[in-house]
Design a protein around this motif. Sequence first.
Motif, mmCIF file in Angstrom:
data_model
loop_
_atom_site.group_PDB
_atom_site.id
_atom_site.type_symbol
_atom_site.label_atom_id
_atom_site.label_comp_id
_atom_site.label_asym_id
_atom_site.label_seq_id
_atom_site.Cartn_x
_atom_site.Cartn_y
_atom_site.Cartn_z
ATOM 1 N N ASP A 181 0.200 10.390 -14.464
ATOM 2 C CA ASP A 181 -0.836 10.708 -13.471
ATOM 3 C C ASP A 181 -0.270 10.996 -12.085
ATOM 4 N N GLY A 182 1.079 10.964 -11.943
ATOM 5 C CA GLY A 182 1.703 11.264 -10.660
ATOM 6 C C GLY A 182 2.001 10.054 -9.815
ATOM 7 N N SER A 183 1.544 8.878 -10.224
ATOM 8 C CA SER A 183 1.829 7.671 -9.454
ATOM 9 C C SER A 183 3.279 7.252 -9.666
ATOM 10 N N ILE A 184 3.865 6.586 -8.661
ATOM 11 C CA ILE A 184 5.263 6.190 -8.669
ATOM 12 C C ILE A 184 5.360 4.676 -8.813
ATOM 13 N N VAL A 185 6.201 4.238 -9.774
ATOM 14 C CA VAL A 185 6.466 2.812 -9.964
ATOM 15 C C VAL A 185 7.847 2.512 -9.369
ATOM 16 N N PRO A 186 7.947 1.716 -8.287
ATOM 17 C CA PRO A 186 9.239 1.425 -7.669
ATOM 18 C C PRO A 186 10.129 0.589 -8.600
ATOM 19 N N ILE A 187 11.430 0.935 -8.675
ATOM 20 C CA ILE A 187 12.417 0.210 -9.484
ATOM 21 C C ILE A 187 13.587 -0.128 -8.563
ATOM 22 N N THR A 188 13.950 -1.409 -8.492
ATOM 23 C CA THR A 188 15.052 -1.839 -7.645
ATOM 24 C C THR A 188 16.281 -2.152 -8.503
ATOM 25 N N TYR B 288 9.859 5.475 -10.802
ATOM 26 C CA TYR B 288 9.537 6.203 -12.026
ATOM 27 C C TYR B 288 8.158 6.827 -11.868
ATOM 28 N N GLU B 289 8.084 8.132 -12.119
ATOM 29 C CA GLU B 289 6.814 8.838 -11.985
ATOM 30 C C GLU B 289 6.078 8.852 -13.321
ATOM 31 N N GLU B 290 4.863 8.339 -13.297
ATOM 32 C CA GLU B 290 4.051 8.308 -14.507
ATOM 33 C C GLU B 290 3.306 9.626 -14.687
#
Length: 382
Positions: A68-75, A64-66
């Motif tokens: 600020d452009g950072s990516i949160v991995p989702i499994t 998921y892209e927040e």
Amino acid sequence: MRSIWNGAISFGLVSIPIKLVNATESHSISFRQIHVTDGGRVRYRKVCELDGEEVSSDEIGKGYEEADGSIVPITDEDLARLPIASAKTIEIVSFVPADQIDPLQMDSAYYLAANGATAAKPYTLLREALKRSRKVAIAKFALRGRERLGMLRVVDDVIAMHGLLWPDEIRAPEGVAPEASVSVRDAELDLADALMATLGEVEISSLHDEYQEAVESMIAAKAGGAFEPSEAVVEPSGGQVIDLMAALESSVRAARASRGGGSGDGGSGGGNGEAEVTPIRRKAAPAASAPKAVGGKKSTAAGARKSAGAAKKTTAKSTSKATAGKSGARQAASGTKSTSTKSAPAKSTSTKSTAAARKSAAGAGADAGTAKKAAPRKRSSA
């Protein structure tokens, strides 16, 4: 058929293990993208932005892209551990009549198959309960990373589930309906009903995708090198104003003729089955009437003219009668004496007519003088 999801139906305290199977399939023809100049295939390659290397599908996950452009991995394990009852369960929440479901909400369709011998009994129980109640079941389930709404109903001896859109996903039809106010006559509705009844006599199973067949024939012809392109004949619409009644009547005749029922008497006009378009005739504007005379003087003058005309007509009639009397006297003079004696009253009659005309003219003049005397005189102001 291959199942796409395994879970259970929650029917109160009853749990029915099921497998989810797609109930529909697409027959649309898919095309590949090619390079026009040499016919080479154009492919999309998935490349990692950090190292610039191509990544296979086994190495691709979700994130998921927040803001600020950072990516949160989702499994997938993270999604499976969500604290919701519909993660692996089709949870029935209510039973409602089928006509309460808006067709706009319907999405994909699935078949629910009993998973194992132990599921046959509760599966059959739910199926028969839906049949007897003539209702559908509203349920919630999770599929492909999101919770969805579903409707369970019976198709033959199988429980089918239609995915439903959430109510807030249906857009309101604002600005879609015609803005102008239009009235429809009963005769037009009767013709529309007749056309609907005629066109409705068709088996759904007999309909097929003619566009797909044409594309497949074109591909086969091009592959064999014997393809000759031809353009479809499209009749121009013209965009002119038409008579709706004439168009409906012709449509009914054409539909009945195509069904083998003859032209019938669905409306006035010929029964050749060809659509006719009749322009609407506009009524001509009424001619402007002459302005009426205003004022007392003009009306008085018109009255005087009418009186003079009446007097002239009376004098002319009297003169004609006198002339006729004189001619009759001359004719009688050439005959016997008795005839001459009879013509004398005619002469006296013409004389009386002339005198009566003079009295009528004199009376008209006297009336005019009396009207002048009766008119009040204006007093001069001091």
